[in-house]
Design a protein around this motif. Sequence first.
Motif, short mmCIF file in Angstrom:
data_model
loop_
_atom_site.label_atom_id
_atom_site.label_comp_id
_atom_site.label_asym_id
_atom_site.label_seq_id
_atom_site.Cartn_x
_atom_site.Cartn_y
_atom_site.Cartn_z
N THR A 46 -20.21 9.87 28.79
CA THR A 46 -20.50 8.83 29.78
C THR A 46 -20.79 9.45 31.14
O THR A 46 -21.73 9.02 31.83
CB THR A 46 -19.31 7.84 29.87
N GLN A 92 -21.69 0.02 28.00
CA GLN A 92 -20.81 -0.20 26.85
C GLN A 92 -20.26 -1.63 26.84
O GLN A 92 -20.13 -2.25 25.80
CB GLN A 92 -19.66 0.81 26.90
N ASP A 105 -25.02 3.55 26.53
CA ASP A 105 -23.67 4.08 26.41
C ASP A 105 -22.91 3.31 25.33
O ASP A 105 -22.43 2.21 25.58
CB ASP A 105 -22.94 3.98 27.75
N GLU A 106 -22.82 3.88 24.15
CA GLU A 106 -22.13 3.25 23.01
C GLU A 106 -22.42 1.76 22.92
O GLU A 106 -21.50 0.94 22.91
CB GLU A 106 -20.61 3.48 23.13
MG LIG Z 1 -17.70 6.92 27.29
#
Ligand SMILES: [Mg+2]
Lengths: 277, 370
Positions: free
Chosen positions: B45, B84, B160-161
């Motif tokens: 991240t 995320q 991000d994810e």
């Molecule tokens: Mg992360």
Amino acid sequence: MNDETKYMLKQLAFYTFIFVVVAWIVVPLIVATLYAFAAPKDYYDPNKVIPLHFTAKYVKTILIHLGAWEAIKNSVVVALLTIAISFTLGIPAGYAIAKFIFPAKDTIKLSIVALRMFPIPVMAIPLVILYIRLNLIDTRLGVALAHTAMALPFVVLITSSIFAGVATELEEAGMVFGLTRLGSFLKITLPLALPGLAAAAMFTFVMSWNEVFVASVLTLSHRTLPAQILSIMAGSSGGAAPDYYKFAAAFIMTLPAMLFVFFARKYLITMWGISLK
Amino acid sequence: MVEVRLENLKKYFDKGRVKAVDGIDLTIKDGEFLVLLGPSGCGKTTTLRMISGLELPTDGKIYFGDKDVTYLPPKDRNISMVFQSYAVWPHMKVYDNIAFPLKIKKYPKDEIDKRVKWVAELLQIEELLDRYPAQLSGGQRQRVAVARAIVVEPDVLLMDEPLSNLDAKLRVMMRAEIKKLQTKLKVTTVYVTHDQVEAMTMGDRIAVMKQGKLLQVGPPAEVYLKPNSIFVATFIGAPEMNLLDVTVKEDEKGLILEGESFEIPLPEDFTPLLKDYVNKTVIMGIRPEHLIVEGISEILHVKRRAKIEGVVDFVEALGTDTIVHAKVGEKIIKIKLAGNVNVPIREKIKIIVDLDTMHIFDKQNEKAII
Ligand SMILES: [Mg+2]
Ligand SMILES: Nc1ncnc2c1ncn2[C@@H]1O[C@H](COP(=O)(O)OP(=O)(O)O)[C@@H](O)[C@H]1O
């Protein structure tokens, strides 16, 4: 006892409790309002609990001849100024405490609250002297500044918890999609924090509206409502005013604040409704 | 569309105590789908946030094409990001969420409308445009976040994810959709995940990270077949690669790997690779899916084999696969067999090792020797 009666009893207890709480608040308001408009002969008649003859004379006298109307205007101006100054100073501080890590953060937070531990009467004389030197004595701005000093710690703490509740990623998304840091704060974080900020504003307004000591000490001709009422009731008439004047004064003091909270509350609920859903 | 180059990128937190990113050199080609893969806390991240400009590096440079963007604010980088948590703005309707980046960039109103409709159709969220984010499911919110990210046609797309908050079924579906979308738009993409299956299925290349450093960068097949370290070897693939301590011995015929209860004679092409390790312990690695149980399964194209004897300890029947846990000496070796295979417990089996898919790692620095 079967389940149904148990349930009924629980309901009964619950509603009794609610009733008592509401009555606790509402009954004095009703009584004050009734007596504010009661004719003196009804008020002093021991056989009448609820007056039957009404007059607006005393409310009018206080409002017009004794300067309460002017004082209401002063109070509103002072309260709005207090909100404006304490928010201008408090929002950036609250934001910084919520979103940034910096040295001695906890100490700063604690000292903000600790400031409020000072009893205000102790500071009264120095404050008056300072105000005379700064030409702030007997001005609405002067009272607003004093009220700001009292409200600011709470504004900082309340706004910091409001900003902590708005996810940082929402603001960062604003920056990624083309806004500056300030732009993102104004267009994303601020609207999301608005209901909370409005609640903080209400709190500040009511605090300023109710504050009597500082206002009495710092002003003479530009009194806010509580200070003016206090001087009418206790001081200038050379003794205690008759009871029905007191009720009339109580009515005048509560009505504007109640109206303000009532409308602000409605607005608040619609706002929470959007952002909390 | 642009090439992204990271040069010796570093980010230290807490006055250097936390080395979140510790010197990364990486070039993401124009239009490439690069997956940044690693366990939680390895600095993925933070790397992504430095590319976006939300975080400033402690040291190092970031280039978009020839332009040094290291200290440029996010708004001047023409990037998009899927967070995320999605970070869909709750006080705006879906339409306004998607239109907002265009409004900031001062697109004309009809152009905004056209683009929002286009991207809404692409992601099948047309009927949601009139709703507030709170009225959407997680999967729908995720689509809105993706729509918002691609509507501006960014130079670089950062994710991000984005799938980690979705349920398993939706995740598999969105995996394919995001990959297809990226192929269509040809936007340079950095995709962060800790899920090795996502990395394998989506990435043009995978960059494996550990503790702020890049361990290996390459196409999925390469990272899978030729991991350069034990960490990469075990992080990719499920079940994990089997690891066994073996000692390299030499006799008149050549080298032998000597394990606890087995010996594997090596063909002579291994000799130059392992000659420095004679009489030393190394780590042998074999993926469960590259093992065969004699008489039960077979893999095509296995040229050179070695046999190890084991006892079946436990069997996981997954329906599509069967995982056999075999006890070899004191160690458990996992063998993945295709389909539903009946293997009796406590039965003695002969495990066949394909010497060409076997890995050997240095025990000291955990780097791959073979
Ligand atoms: Mg992360
Ligand atoms: N703002 C920060 N302050 C201090 N440490 C941080 C901060 N952000 C991340 N870290 C630390 O840096 C490391 C890498 O974090 P991160 O990039 O979020 O990892 P990942 O995304 O791979 O899970 C972690 O050890 C994390 O605790």
